[in-house]
Design an enzyme around this catalytic site. Sequence first.
Site, PDB file in Angstrom:
ATOM      1  N   GLU A 147      53.542   2.702 -45.831  1.00 42.10           N
ATOM      2  CA  GLU A 147      53.405   2.193 -44.461  1.00 42.10           C
ATOM      3  C   GLU A 147      54.399   2.880 -43.516  1.00 42.10           C
ATOM      4  O   GLU A 147      55.622   2.816 -43.737  1.00 42.10           O
ATOM      5  CB  GLU A 147      53.651   0.673 -44.442  1.00 42.10           C
ATOM      6  CG  GLU A 147      53.411   0.047 -43.080  1.00 42.10           C
ATOM      7  CD  GLU A 147      53.624  -1.467 -43.065  1.00 42.10           C
ATOM      8  OE1 GLU A 147      53.758  -2.079 -44.145  1.00 42.10           O
ATOM      9  OE2 GLU A 147      53.673  -2.031 -41.955  1.00 42.10           O
ATOM     10  N   LYS A 170      56.714 -11.166 -45.490  1.00 38.85           N
ATOM     11  CA  LYS A 170      56.128  -9.834 -45.727  1.00 38.85           C
ATOM     12  C   LYS A 170      57.040  -8.768 -45.120  1.00 38.85           C
ATOM     13  O   LYS A 170      57.245  -7.697 -45.712  1.00 38.85           O
ATOM     14  CB  LYS A 170      54.723  -9.773 -45.128  1.00 38.85           C
ATOM     15  CG  LYS A 170      53.906  -8.564 -45.572  1.00 38.85           C
ATOM     16  CD  LYS A 170      54.169  -7.297 -44.778  1.00 38.85           C
ATOM     17  CE  LYS A 170      53.295  -6.148 -45.240  1.00 38.85           C
ATOM     18  NZ  LYS A 170      53.564  -4.899 -44.493  1.00 38.85           N
ATOM     19  N   ASP A 215      59.860  -3.459 -61.579  1.00 35.20           N
ATOM     20  CA  ASP A 215      58.635  -4.256 -61.647  1.00 35.20           C
ATOM     21  C   ASP A 215      58.557  -5.071 -60.352  1.00 35.20           C
ATOM     22  O   ASP A 215      59.056  -6.193 -60.272  1.00 35.20           O
ATOM     23  CB  ASP A 215      58.682  -5.167 -62.877  1.00 35.20           C
ATOM     24  CG  ASP A 215      57.373  -5.924 -63.082  1.00 35.20           C
ATOM     25  OD1 ASP A 215      56.617  -6.081 -62.097  1.00 35.20           O
ATOM     26  OD2 ASP A 215      57.116  -6.347 -64.218  1.00 35.20           O
ATOM     27  N   HIS A 256      54.788   0.887 -34.163  1.00 37.58           N
ATOM     28  CA  HIS A 256      53.796   1.238 -35.187  1.00 37.58           C
ATOM     29  C   HIS A 256      52.891   2.352 -34.682  1.00 37.58           C
ATOM     30  O   HIS A 256      52.606   3.307 -35.381  1.00 37.58           O
ATOM     31  CB  HIS A 256      52.914   0.022 -35.496  1.00 37.58           C
ATOM     32  CG  HIS A 256      53.421  -0.789 -36.626  1.00 37.58           C
ATOM     33  ND1 HIS A 256      53.011  -0.612 -37.920  1.00 37.58           N
ATOM     34  CD2 HIS A 256      54.320  -1.791 -36.679  1.00 37.58           C
ATOM     35  CE1 HIS A 256      53.627  -1.464 -38.703  1.00 37.58           C
ATOM     36  NE2 HIS A 256      54.433  -2.196 -37.971  1.00 37.58           N
TER      37      HIS A 256
HETATM   38  P1  NAD Z   1      63.479  -3.073 -72.159  1.00 38.66           P
HETATM   39  O1  NAD Z   1      62.484  -3.624 -73.097  1.00 38.66           O
HETATM   40  O2  NAD Z   1      63.474  -1.581 -72.003  1.00 38.66           O
HETATM   41  O3  NAD Z   1      64.898  -3.582 -72.672  1.00 38.66           O
HETATM   42  C1  NAD Z   1      66.119  -3.179 -72.120  1.00 38.66           C
HETATM   43  C2  NAD Z   1      66.906  -2.414 -73.178  1.00 38.66           C
HETATM   44  O4  NAD Z   1      68.089  -1.883 -72.587  1.00 38.66           O
HETATM   45  C3  NAD Z   1      67.346  -3.316 -74.312  1.00 38.66           C
HETATM   46  O5  NAD Z   1      67.009  -2.695 -75.508  1.00 38.66           O
HETATM   47  C4  NAD Z   1      68.880  -3.353 -74.191  1.00 38.66           C
HETATM   48  O6  NAD Z   1      69.500  -3.421 -75.426  1.00 38.66           O
HETATM   49  C5  NAD Z   1      69.152  -2.029 -73.516  1.00 38.66           C
HETATM   50  N1  NAD Z   1      70.386  -1.934 -72.702  1.00 38.66           N
HETATM   51  C6  NAD Z   1      71.159  -0.818 -72.617  1.00 38.66           C
HETATM   52  N2  NAD Z   1      72.185  -1.019 -71.777  1.00 38.66           N
HETATM   53  C7  NAD Z   1      72.070  -2.271 -71.311  1.00 38.66           C
HETATM   54  C8  NAD Z   1      72.822  -3.030 -70.365  1.00 38.66           C
HETATM   55  N3  NAD Z   1      73.911  -2.546 -69.743  1.00 38.66           N
HETATM   56  N4  NAD Z   1      72.401  -4.273 -70.072  1.00 38.66           N
HETATM   57  C9  NAD Z   1      71.293  -4.789 -70.664  1.00 38.66           C
HETATM   58  N5  NAD Z   1      70.540  -4.122 -71.578  1.00 38.66           N
HETATM   59  C10 NAD Z   1      70.930  -2.859 -71.893  1.00 38.66           C
HETATM   60  O7  NAD Z   1      63.374  -3.676 -70.715  1.00 38.66           O
HETATM   61  P2  NAD Z   1      63.448  -5.190 -70.245  1.00 38.66           P
HETATM   62  O8  NAD Z   1      64.383  -5.167 -69.082  1.00 38.66           O
HETATM   63  O9  NAD Z   1      63.718  -6.156 -71.343  1.00 38.66           O
HETATM   64  O10 NAD Z   1      61.967  -5.470 -69.730  1.00 38.66           O
HETATM   65  C11 NAD Z   1      61.524  -4.918 -68.514  1.00 38.66           C
HETATM   66  C12 NAD Z   1      60.080  -4.514 -68.631  1.00 38.66           C
HETATM   67  O11 NAD Z   1      59.278  -5.627 -69.002  1.00 38.66           O
HETATM   68  C13 NAD Z   1      59.535  -4.036 -67.325  1.00 38.66           C
HETATM   69  O12 NAD Z   1      58.862  -2.808 -67.563  1.00 38.66           O
HETATM   70  C14 NAD Z   1      58.534  -5.114 -66.932  1.00 38.66           C
HETATM   71  O13 NAD Z   1      57.491  -4.568 -66.170  1.00 38.66           O
HETATM   72  C15 NAD Z   1      58.074  -5.623 -68.257  1.00 38.66           C
HETATM   73  N6  NAD Z   1      57.461  -6.957 -68.346  1.00 38.66           N
HETATM   74  C16 NAD Z   1      57.464  -7.854 -67.321  1.00 38.66           C
HETATM   75  C17 NAD Z   1      56.883  -9.101 -67.473  1.00 38.66           C
HETATM   76  C18 NAD Z   1      56.939 -10.097 -66.348  1.00 38.66           C
HETATM   77  O14 NAD Z   1      57.672  -9.896 -65.384  1.00 38.66           O
HETATM   78  N7  NAD Z   1      56.217 -11.220 -66.412  1.00 38.66           N
HETATM   79  C19 NAD Z   1      56.280  -9.439 -68.691  1.00 38.66           C
HETATM   80  C20 NAD Z   1      56.287  -8.509 -69.724  1.00 38.66           C
HETATM   81  C21 NAD Z   1      56.914  -7.276 -69.562  1.00 38.66           C
END
Ligand code: NAD
Length: 434
Positions: A83, A267, A283, A380
Amino acid sequence: MPSSSSRISGFYRLPPLERRRRLLELAELPAEGFAALDPGALTLDVADGMIENVIGVYALPFAVAVNFTVDGSDPLVPMVVEEASVVAAASNAARMVRPGGFRTTVSAPVMIGQIQVTEIDDVDAAAASLREHAEDLLGDARRLVPRLAERGGGPTALEVRPLTRGGPDGGVLVVHLHVDCRDAMGANLVNTLCEALAGKVAELAGGRPGLRILSNLTDGRTVAVRCSVDDALLASDAAAGPDVRAAIAAASRFAELDPYRAATHNKGIMNGVDAVLLATGQDWRAVEAGAHAFAARTGTYRPLAVWRERAGGLDGELAMPMAVGTVGGALHVHPGARLALDLAGAHTAERLAAIAGAAGLATNLAALRALATEGIQRGHMALHARGLARAAGATGELIDRVADELAATGEVRPDRAREVFARLCSSHVVKDSP
Ligand code: NAD
């Protein structure tokens, strides 16, 4: 980057390659830093590994908003958005706020995992049993994520919420597992923990395990942003500062009274927030879901930011959930998102939340100021006119010549852009740059 100034006067007038040169200097990135944004940087192969049924990669403009001061240091604010006017609006508002800057309070990064239990005969007894075993369950959860605990995070609390004592699903309760996810957004972390605990939770409750997944209403993981703008900086060519201040405060009260207006007000906040989230590989659907659920948490949909008059100026305050990460998710693989974090100097989830929140309050201020003064359409349409001028074939200084004429006549249309461009080209008044 944060030690440098983000006040880059006339940044918008520079050609893109010169903007890159300035940013590389400021952010002290290696010369090849921007290769991460160039076509092909996200290869088909990497994209194919990110989601299913990939047929290509999809480009959007990547920009930085300037002039931001957030908690005493200056980030370049990366934005990806389709946008026109969001980046300009954010930069303009940040310049107004610059004297005091944006001041933020970011909560601990605590996410909520939900474990639902259904078909419980006695919900009150089940809740009591779970509360009695809360420490035991938390201990189990902590043992599952030892590395997170080493980083200072991990499961912090367990809460039991009875939902109903009867109905199609029998007695239902939900256990909330609170997890400090440190620098991760944490969805996968939390989901894994909920899956692992569900069997024991259901057994203790005497029911059946239901859903186990995080809640996107992350009201334990929030950012609050405050800023203050003096009348002199609110003034426009057409309106005096005190009048603009009064009009913005009135617009805030309108949003507080009316969900229809509050949705549009919010928004305007998400214009800035989402642009930062998209640039930094977050996300954004998760943050959007959380933002609107939070806005409606009292039972009435309300504005996420409010503005109040004070003597000689205006105070703004935003509060919203902000589940973001600087590790995990798409960041493993997306070079543009990693560059965006480097440009912003956002190496912790806390700093990223602060910057995204500040961007949201900035775009909110810009929208309200435009509405309070000239109306939103003028700005705009001026930007839209530049887009049409380019589409008509204008380059270099001809873009502004064509756009200015379209805006002046109020005929901001593709056919008029082509006519004006053709006339200017044939008149030889202006030599177009190549
Ligand atoms: P992820 O699965 O990649 O986990 C994060 C990893 O980073 C872990 O293995 C952790 O050990 C590591 N890590 C390294 N340094 C870290 C630090 N300083 N602090 C914390 N962890 C550290 O990612 P996530 O954050 O668990 O999940 C995010 C993903 O899940 C996004 O892609 C999202 O789109 C997706 N997701 C979202 C939903 C929802 O919002 N409803 C549902 C399912 C999945």
